[in-house]
Design a protein around this motif. Structure first.
Motif, mmCIF file in Angstrom:
data_model
loop_
_atom_site.group_PDB
_atom_site.id
_atom_site.type_symbol
_atom_site.label_atom_id
_atom_site.label_comp_id
_atom_site.label_asym_id
_atom_site.label_seq_id
_atom_site.Cartn_x
_atom_site.Cartn_y
_atom_site.Cartn_z
ATOM 1 N N ALA A 94 60.899 66.202 -6.514
ATOM 2 C CA ALA A 94 60.583 65.086 -7.414
ATOM 3 C C ALA A 94 61.802 64.198 -7.618
ATOM 4 C CB ALA A 94 60.080 65.618 -8.756
ATOM 5 N N ALA A 120 62.614 56.437 -3.905
ATOM 6 C CA ALA A 120 61.636 55.382 -4.151
ATOM 7 C C ALA A 120 62.247 54.227 -4.944
ATOM 8 C CB ALA A 120 60.435 55.957 -4.905
ATOM 9 N N VAL A 133 51.938 57.161 -8.537
ATOM 10 C CA VAL A 133 52.224 58.582 -8.723
ATOM 11 C C VAL A 133 51.156 59.232 -9.604
ATOM 12 C CG1 VAL A 133 53.851 60.249 -9.724
ATOM 13 C CG2 VAL A 133 54.701 58.326 -8.368
ATOM 14 N N VAL A 171 55.377 58.198 -2.358
ATOM 15 C CA VAL A 171 55.656 56.789 -2.675
ATOM 16 C C VAL A 171 56.922 56.333 -1.966
ATOM 17 C CG1 VAL A 171 56.379 55.245 -4.539
ATOM 18 C CG2 VAL A 171 54.408 56.738 -4.859
ATOM 19 N N ALA A 172 57.937 57.186 -1.959
ATOM 20 C CA ALA A 172 59.186 56.847 -1.266
ATOM 21 C C ALA A 172 58.951 56.662 0.225
ATOM 22 C CB ALA A 172 60.226 57.937 -1.507
ATOM 23 N N TRP A 204 55.860 61.344 -5.920
ATOM 24 C CA TRP A 204 57.075 60.535 -5.819
ATOM 25 C C TRP A 204 57.617 60.521 -4.394
ATOM 26 C CZ3 TRP A 204 58.569 56.729 -8.497
ATOM 27 C CH2 TRP A 204 58.334 56.661 -9.867
ATOM 28 N N PHE A 237 53.054 65.963 -8.895
ATOM 29 C CA PHE A 237 53.994 64.933 -9.356
ATOM 30 C C PHE A 237 55.138 64.767 -8.353
ATOM 31 C CE2 PHE A 237 57.760 63.712 -11.892
ATOM 32 C CZ PHE A 237 57.288 62.538 -12.457
ATOM 33 N N THR A 279 48.489 62.185 -8.636
ATOM 34 C CA THR A 279 48.418 63.442 -9.383
ATOM 35 C C THR A 279 46.993 63.726 -9.842
ATOM 36 O OG1 THR A 279 50.694 63.133 -10.141
ATOM 37 C CG2 THR A 279 49.335 64.695 -11.365
ATOM 38 N N LEU A 327 55.094 51.663 -9.280
ATOM 39 C CA LEU A 327 55.327 52.976 -8.686
ATOM 40 C C LEU A 327 54.686 54.080 -9.518
ATOM 41 C CD1 LEU A 327 59.084 52.664 -7.632
ATOM 42 C CD2 LEU A 327 57.037 51.996 -6.368
ATOM 43 N N THR A 328 54.848 53.994 -10.834
ATOM 44 C CA THR A 328 54.298 55.027 -11.706
ATOM 45 C C THR A 328 52.784 55.120 -11.576
ATOM 46 O OG1 THR A 328 56.095 54.641 -13.287
ATOM 47 C CG2 THR A 328 54.168 55.834 -14.083
ATOM 48 N N GLY A 335 62.436 62.280 -4.348
ATOM 49 C CA GLY A 335 61.447 61.224 -4.165
ATOM 50 C C GLY A 335 61.651 60.077 -5.123
ATOM 51 N N TYR A 336 61.936 60.387 -6.387
ATOM 52 C CA TYR A 336 62.148 59.335 -7.390
ATOM 53 C C TYR A 336 63.366 58.483 -7.039
ATOM 54 C CZ TYR A 336 63.248 57.087 -11.824
ATOM 55 O OH TYR A 336 63.547 56.161 -12.790
#
Length: 253
Positions: free
Chosen positions: A238, A245, A108, A159-160, A156, A152, A112, A104-105, A241-242
């Motif tokens: 953020a 996700a 992201v 991604v979610a 996130w 950022f 970015t 995932l990172t 989303g985090y």
């Protein structure tokens, strides 16, 4: 090697993988970098003369176009995340003992970076079109910091959305509201020139305070009220989303 070092190393590997995928897909590069420039040329050179904003239109429009540059590359991220999930790539990484968070990172971070490249291109073209900001070096740092924070947060959230979608097509469509929201903000024209209903929506949606903060920073007189709202929206998106996700990833991976 410690757990943190392993996670960072795995994240770097995932970032390199995602960058290679981006470079091999010309459509992603076009949507993320070139299409925002096309929009800038269209609004400034074709439509800009029709708008009365009290200043040179290029100076008014550039902050909003920076936000559009962030939003236009998000569809490819959602699609890539969904493809990895549906095609079993995530399970292969698990079998290889790759850090689950690194998957995932990496997405992201590459989102970015892609947003920063697009914004740099927008600023370069804006200067070529006569953009004349009064921002100090500190103001430019504020612009960079806010764009990083927005990219950022958008990364996130995207991604979610990609993890939650059932198909790659629906993942791409899920990001359409993020693409359209800047058009219903103060990006193109001041919110107070809009009709009833639309004006209120534009004033209270997330992108307007972000755009107004960028506009104030580039003009050399930022508004603290807009800045607080902009940072609050970015941090809130953020966090949402985090959490979304990570929760979805744990259920599906």
């Amino acid at each position: 090697m410690s757990g943190l070092s392993t996670a960072l190393a795995d994240s770097a590997i995932m970032l390199r993988r995602n960058v290679k995928h981006t470079l091999r897909n010309p459509l992603v590069v076009f949507n993320a970098v070139l299409f925002p420039i096309v929009l800038m040329l269209m609004f400034v050179k074709v439509l800009g003369g029709a708008f009365s904003v009290g200043e040179d239109y290029i100076d008014y429009a550039t902050p909003g176009l920076l936000v559009m540059a962030v939003s236009y590359g998000l569809g490819s991220t959602a699609t890539a995340v969904n493809d990895d999930m549906r095609k079993g790539i995530i399970n292969r990484f698990k079998a290889m003992d790759v850090s689950r968070g690194a998957v995932l990172t990496g997405q992201v971070v590459v989102t970015t970076v892609r947003c920063l490249v697009a914004c740099a291109a927008i600023v370069a073209v804006a200067f070529a079109l006569g953009f004349d900001p009064d921002a100090s070096a500190l103001d430019w740092l504020g612009v960079l910091g806010l764009i990083l924070l927005l990219a950022f947060a958008a990364g996130w959230l995207t991604v979610a959305l990609g993890l939650a979608a059932k198909t790659a097509e629906s993942a791409g469509l899920a990001t359409v509201p993020l693409v359209m929201l800047p058009f219903l903000s103060s990006a193109i024209v001041p919110a107070d020139t809009m009709g009833a209903g639309v004006r209120q929506f534009a004033e209270y949606q997330p992108f307007t305070p972000i755009i107004e903060t960028l506009r104030g920073l580039l003009a050399g007189h930022p508004s603290s009220g807009d800045a607080y709202a902009a940072v609050a929206w970015c941090v809130g998106l953020a966090a949402l989303g985090y959490a979304w996700a990570v929760s979805t990833f744990r259920k599906r991976a």
